[in-house]
Design an enzyme around this catalytic site. Sequence first.
Site, PDB file in Angstrom:
ATOM      1  N   ASP A  83      -5.191  -0.927   2.180  1.00 44.32           N
ATOM      2  CA  ASP A  83      -4.795   0.047   3.186  1.00 44.32           C
ATOM      3  C   ASP A  83      -5.850   1.153   3.164  1.00 44.32           C
ATOM      4  OD1 ASP A  83      -3.504   1.498   5.133  1.00 44.32           O
ATOM      5  OD2 ASP A  83      -1.528   1.394   4.195  1.00 44.32           O
TER       6      ASP A  83
HETATM    7  C1  BGC Z   1      -1.471   2.571   7.478  1.00 49.21           C
HETATM    8  C2  BGC Z   1      -1.761   1.139   7.875  1.00 49.21           C
HETATM    9  C3  BGC Z   1      -2.783   1.109   8.987  1.00 49.21           C
HETATM   10  C4  BGC Z   1      -4.036   1.823   8.518  1.00 49.21           C
HETATM   11  C5  BGC Z   1      -5.146   1.846   9.550  1.00 49.21           C
HETATM   12  C6  BGC Z   1      -2.737   3.348   7.221  1.00 49.21           C
HETATM   13  O1  BGC Z   1      -2.454   4.699   7.132  1.00 49.21           O
HETATM   14  O2  BGC Z   1      -0.649   2.600   6.340  1.00 49.21           O
HETATM   15  O3  BGC Z   1      -0.570   0.518   8.279  1.00 49.21           O
HETATM   16  O4  BGC Z   1      -3.053  -0.203   9.363  1.00 49.21           O
HETATM   17  O5  BGC Z   1      -3.688   3.166   8.215  1.00 49.21           O
HETATM   18  O6  BGC Z   1      -4.890   2.727  10.561  1.00 49.21           O
END
Ligand code: BGC
Length: 756
Positions: A292
């Site tokens: 993530d």
């Molecule tokens: C989220 C993810 C997301 C990623 C990219 C993160 O803050 O937890 O679900 O895909 O950001 O935007």
Amino acid sequence: MGFQKKISVLAMAIALTSTASSFAAEEAKTDAKKAGAEAPKAWMNKKLTPEQRTDLVLKEMTMDEKLKLVFGYFGTDAPWKGFKRPVESITQSAGFVYGVPRLGIPNLWEADAGVGVASQGGPDVRGATALPSGIATAATWDLKTAFAGGAMIGSESRAFGFNVQLAGGVNIMREPRNGRNFEYGGEDPLLAGLIVGEQIRGIQSNHMVSTLKHYAFNNQETNRFSLNANIDDKSARMSDLLALQIAKEQGNPGSVMCSYNRVNGHYACENDYLLNEVLKKDWGFKGWVMSDWGATHSTVPAANNGLDQQSGIPFDASEYFGAALKEAIQNGWVSEERFNDMARRVLHPMFEFGLVDNPVSPNVKSIDFKTNGLVSQKDSEESIVLLKNDANLLPMAKFYKKIAVIGSHADVGVLSGGGSSQVYPVGGVAGYRGGPAVFPGPMLYYPSSPMKAVQARALESKVTYNDGTDAKAAAKLAAESDIVLVFVNQWTAESVDVPNLSLPDNQDEMVAAVAKANSKTVVVLQTGGPVLMPWLSNVGAVLEAWYPGSNGGEAIARVLFGEVNPSGHLPATFPASESQLPRPVLDGYPEVKDARIEVNYKEGAAVGYKWFDLKGLKPLFPFGYGLSYSEFALGDLKAEVKNGLINASFSVKNTGGVAGKEVAQVYVSPVTAQWESPKRLGGFQKVDLKAGASTTAKVTVDPRLVAVYETASKTWKIAEGDYKVSLASHAMDAKATSVTVHLSAATLDVNGKFVK
Ligand code: BGC
């Protein structure tokens, strides 16, 4: 190059096609080199398997090229970090990874998320079609709808030039206050796993990769970067991990995103147990694990414990998979073999799902938003749950002279959930825009006004709007009206949980005042998940519309007027109070930034209705609940055991006066064996029936759902004995009927296959 030589290179390429061996490819390469020709790209041969193609291209890659594949950038400028997105990335997007163009390996363009093509907030957001929230799609209990929605958003994603959709959120609802429940599939591993798996399959039907996430136990947002979720292996495999496992089996995602939090002491993105043992070894996952955005914490432990790609530079403290990884490989801290495995895992899905063979184009393709809006609308119409309908207040007769529409900016549109998954409406943001100015805001309403949709169906009526902020004024309008449609909401968003399950901003007081003024009050909820309803006994009808997506106003109006018979059923228990929850107070709330809190999942696998069953608690509305404008009789339940599997068959009859859909649910419970709770959902069928019609339906129970996981042997054990198979319309259905079957003792492997 002379004609003759060209032919011989071509001949070699053809020979290669038929032998399909990497040996042949090597030969061809050498011969081509000898002939002074450009080496044929043997891995571009579609007749080879993705494994063969991956191996062939990997051999051609330099170390620096492989390093590129495991290093991802944010696709949006982050001036507060002094970061400018790579020029090749797509504006306001989530991510970007460089490919290897000289070898025909495309870049990866990554878009969030589960309800459509999201945009990071900023000047250049793109308008796209938004599905209803993930929990809404789970409330459809309909796999075809889930697939269709996935296929639709995948097609838009491709048209915008993306080839990876960061969709596939399936963190089960352990915590009803979790700000991201709206993105997920509810509390049951089977329902959530199948629905999200189908969405993934739909997305990937567009020659792209979808991403199962957030792996794992990211069940609350409070302290998500630092909390440690504690759970034993056995409970984990029968709950959160089972949902992920089923989604993986159903959807075959090309990538998995590891989460921010720690699990049993180790960050999820450097967690050997989660990544190497469970995901890759036990479940046989062949794709890549991406972190993530900001979830990578090291180079050597992360690489060796199973992380394949660092995402979202600049969100981590360091470029762990950049120069540091190169050095770690050169010094032998990360083996060549593991490094090749990391690159191989990124490449394999690119061949498997057609990213290499069907390159995306940077020129945005035209999108049929009208048709796509209807796909979203259908999803919403299947998902809206009728929770209460006294004296058949709904469907609404069109002859009401005076209709009051109150609250929730229903004059403007319908609410959406906030954070990285935020899809912006087509044609620009219209109407109300509130909430925090920066992430996870803004609070967006899609311009599909329920009020306008109501007015369009009740041309003879006077429809009057009141914004609901002043309870007295709302009650006055209610008293002067023939029927009241009161819209209430709970905005939830990534990075923040809700403090409790009450509607914010004095909406409960407002509904109570309105209901007191007019008993013909219909409440329409737009929430991220369960909420309390202190006014329930005083209102006539309640619809849970979730966040209903791009065409939500139409969907709600169609249900209100009976053009659509509601058929959604709750994918999560609605508690009567927070005191019924395993953690009456949310851990870590109010949040102290970066506090390394411990969250103990002492309820083990008894999540949601299982917890309520175990403790004998009566919820406000049980899991699986949902009314219809028609009535259904479930009957003729039979169950037999064939090859160790329980097959249940039953009849469903529409005994009411209008066509409608029922979600027949089969629950299983052991008579003598001990499970985490009295019963589990074993299967379900949504059936569509004309008034008076009946049908028979069948359900085969996944054998893991009648077994208990055993950590030491990594097997599922079915205990010999009697099991009750029940047919019900929700988890606490007093009218449920049941039969008993006898199961012999059996052992299933870690993936639920019978061991001989
Ligand atoms: C989220 C993810 C997301 C990623 C990219 C993160 O803050 O937890 O679900 O895909 O950001 O935007």
